[in-house]
Design an enzyme around this catalytic site. Structure first.
Site, PDB file in Angstrom:
ATOM      1  N   THR A  11      -9.561  15.164 -15.352  1.00  0.00           N
ATOM      2  CA  THR A  11      -8.539  16.196 -15.537  1.00  0.00           C
ATOM      3  C   THR A  11      -7.401  16.067 -14.537  1.00  0.00           C
ATOM      4  O   THR A  11      -6.239  16.316 -14.871  1.00  0.00           O
ATOM      5  CB  THR A  11      -9.182  17.598 -15.399  1.00  0.00           C
ATOM      6  N   ASP A  54     -12.449   9.917 -19.474  1.00  0.00           N
ATOM      7  CA  ASP A  54     -12.761  11.334 -19.454  1.00  0.00           C
ATOM      8  C   ASP A  54     -14.211  11.387 -18.987  1.00  0.00           C
ATOM      9  O   ASP A  54     -15.068  10.708 -19.552  1.00  0.00           O
ATOM     10  CB  ASP A  54     -12.615  11.919 -20.858  1.00  0.00           C
ATOM     11  N   SER A  55     -14.499  12.169 -17.964  1.00  0.00           N
ATOM     12  CA  SER A  55     -15.823  12.050 -17.346  1.00  0.00           C
ATOM     13  C   SER A  55     -16.963  12.419 -18.292  1.00  0.00           C
ATOM     14  O   SER A  55     -18.111  12.086 -18.026  1.00  0.00           O
ATOM     15  CB  SER A  55     -15.911  12.881 -16.070  1.00  0.00           C
ATOM     16  N   SER A  56     -16.671  13.112 -19.390  1.00  0.00           N
ATOM     17  CA  SER A  56     -17.730  13.396 -20.353  1.00  0.00           C
ATOM     18  C   SER A  56     -18.234  12.125 -21.020  1.00  0.00           C
ATOM     19  O   SER A  56     -19.299  12.116 -21.639  1.00  0.00           O
ATOM     20  CB  SER A  56     -17.247  14.390 -21.412  1.00  0.00           C
ATOM     21  N   THR A  86     -14.452  16.434 -13.659  1.00  0.00           N
ATOM     22  CA  THR A  86     -15.410  17.402 -13.138  1.00  0.00           C
ATOM     23  C   THR A  86     -16.712  17.483 -13.935  1.00  0.00           C
ATOM     24  O   THR A  86     -17.747  17.854 -13.386  1.00  0.00           O
ATOM     25  CB  THR A  86     -14.790  18.813 -13.087  1.00  0.00           C
ATOM     26  N   ASP A  87     -16.684  17.152 -15.229  1.00  0.00           N
ATOM     27  CA  ASP A  87     -17.878  17.356 -16.067  1.00  0.00           C
ATOM     28  C   ASP A  87     -19.093  16.603 -15.541  1.00  0.00           C
ATOM     29  O   ASP A  87     -20.211  17.123 -15.552  1.00  0.00           O
ATOM     30  CB  ASP A  87     -17.596  16.944 -17.515  1.00  0.00           C
ATOM     31  N   GLN A 266     -35.000  24.771 -14.267  1.00  0.00           N
ATOM     32  CA  GLN A 266     -33.757  25.198 -14.897  1.00  0.00           C
ATOM     33  C   GLN A 266     -32.997  26.188 -14.023  1.00  0.00           C
ATOM     34  O   GLN A 266     -31.796  26.391 -14.226  1.00  0.00           O
ATOM     35  CB  GLN A 266     -34.053  25.841 -16.253  1.00  0.00           C
ATOM     36  N   CYS A 267     -33.684  26.812 -13.070  1.00  0.00           N
ATOM     37  CA  CYS A 267     -33.020  27.728 -12.142  1.00  0.00           C
ATOM     38  C   CYS A 267     -32.126  26.924 -11.194  1.00  0.00           C
ATOM     39  O   CYS A 267     -32.532  25.885 -10.688  1.00  0.00           O
ATOM     40  CB  CYS A 267     -34.036  28.521 -11.337  1.00  0.00           C
TER      41      CYS A 267
END
Length: 329
Positions: A11, A54-56, A86-87, A266-267
């Protein structure tokens, strides 16, 4: 000081197009002007990657490409800044932390939530903060974002819209930048710099999500023959259904054939404690090892790293529980 800036995409350097924002190659010249104006007494070189991503779309092969680039420039520069989307920034930063253990030079990964071409953006504040970090801060691999310098293997993206998009829920920041820096003092033993850049490959590690109603059929295709490691994304303190014999049998069979399965909660905050509840104990009996308080991103990258080193399964399991880059307590 000579500072090497690797612009990998993301980005921070994107420009508008008919399809939405896309990486822009003119960004490197623009950011170099800002860097020279901000710190005229230091030398900056900005390198634009031929294939901006794109980092995705980032893969373990991209981690390898970034690390190899830094290694090739290692003797020519005093510090390194990696501009990244950032992804998947937390994944790439963690991977770099494992490949550049106990680095005697600073490596800072950063990016932005808003492209630099927009009048109001967070790009320059993150870049300038990263510059301040490599000029005045500690050596090692870090992620800088929103005024916080985080250990690279402890950072994760926690917000899609706030400019303080990254956090380190289980480890205090190394530095916080306000009017002045506030540094966290750490008494670190002297350890030799260890640079290891093994051939990490996509497909070696998979994710096993735990959710209400999960069945063995959901995981069977994820644990194909080519898979060598898996991150079990469990509930709470490391729990997963223990009444489904098919699920536990599937995990046991995968573990028996050499798949290293790591239990991560997952926490966002806290640690896996597999033996606390019967549901977690069942996973241990099926061969799953605890990832303790590691981030999901660091566990994923660490498995890739250890598997690519070609270590025996027993050594991977033993090494995984040890801290390599402040990644686990």
């Amino acid at each position: 000081m000579r500072v090497y800036v690797a612009y990998t995409g993301g980005t921070i350097g994107m420009v508008p197009s008919d399809q939405g924002y896309v990486p822009g190659k003119a960004f490197a010249d623009d950011i170099l002007v800002h860097l020279k104006s901000y710190q005229p007494d230091h030398e900056f070189d900005v390198h634009t990657y031929e294939r901006l991503i794109d980092s995705s779309n980032a893969t373990p092969e991209d981690w390898l490409a970034i690390a190899t680039d830094l290694q090739n420039k290692w003797q020519d520069y005093d510090a390194f800044i990696v501009l990244h989307g950032t992804d998947t920034m937390a994944y790439s930063a963690a991977a770099l932390a494992f490949m550049f253990q106990h680095s005697r030079k600073p490596i800072v990964v950063t990016g932005s939530q808003i492209p630099m071409v927009k009048k109001r953006n967070d790009a320059l504040s993150n870049v300038f903060g990263s510059v301040d970090a490599v000029l005045n801060g500690p050596n090692g691999v870090f992620l800088f974002f929103g005024g916080k310098l985080l250990e690279a293997a402890r950072a994760r993206k926690v917000d899609t819209s706030d400019l303080s998009a990254f956090s380190s829920p289980n480890f205090l920041p190394r530095g916080v930048l306000g009017i002045e820096w506030e540094w966290r003092k750490m008494h670190l033993p002297k350890q030799a710099e260890l640079l290891q850049i093994p051939p990490m490959q996509s497909g070696n590690v998979t994710i096993l999500p735990v959710f209400p109603g999960v069945q063995s059929a959901h995981w069977e295709s994820l644990l194909g023959e080519s898979v060598k490691g898996a991150v079990l994304y469990s509930y709470g303190a490391g729990n997963a259904p223990d009444q489904d014999a098919g699920l536990l049998s599937l995990l046991q069979k995968a573990s028996d054939r050499g798949v290293v399965i790591v239990n991560i909660s997952q926490c966002g905050k806290g640690s896996v404690s597999s033996g606390t509840y019967a549901a977690g104990s069942a996973l241990e009996r099926a061969g799953v090892i605890s990832g303790r308080d590691m981030t999901f991103e660091a566990a994923f990258a660490k498995l890739h790293f250890l598997i690519a080193l070609g270590l025996p399964v027993s050594e991977i399991k033993d090494t995984f529980s040890k801290t390599l880059a402040f990644d686990v307590l």
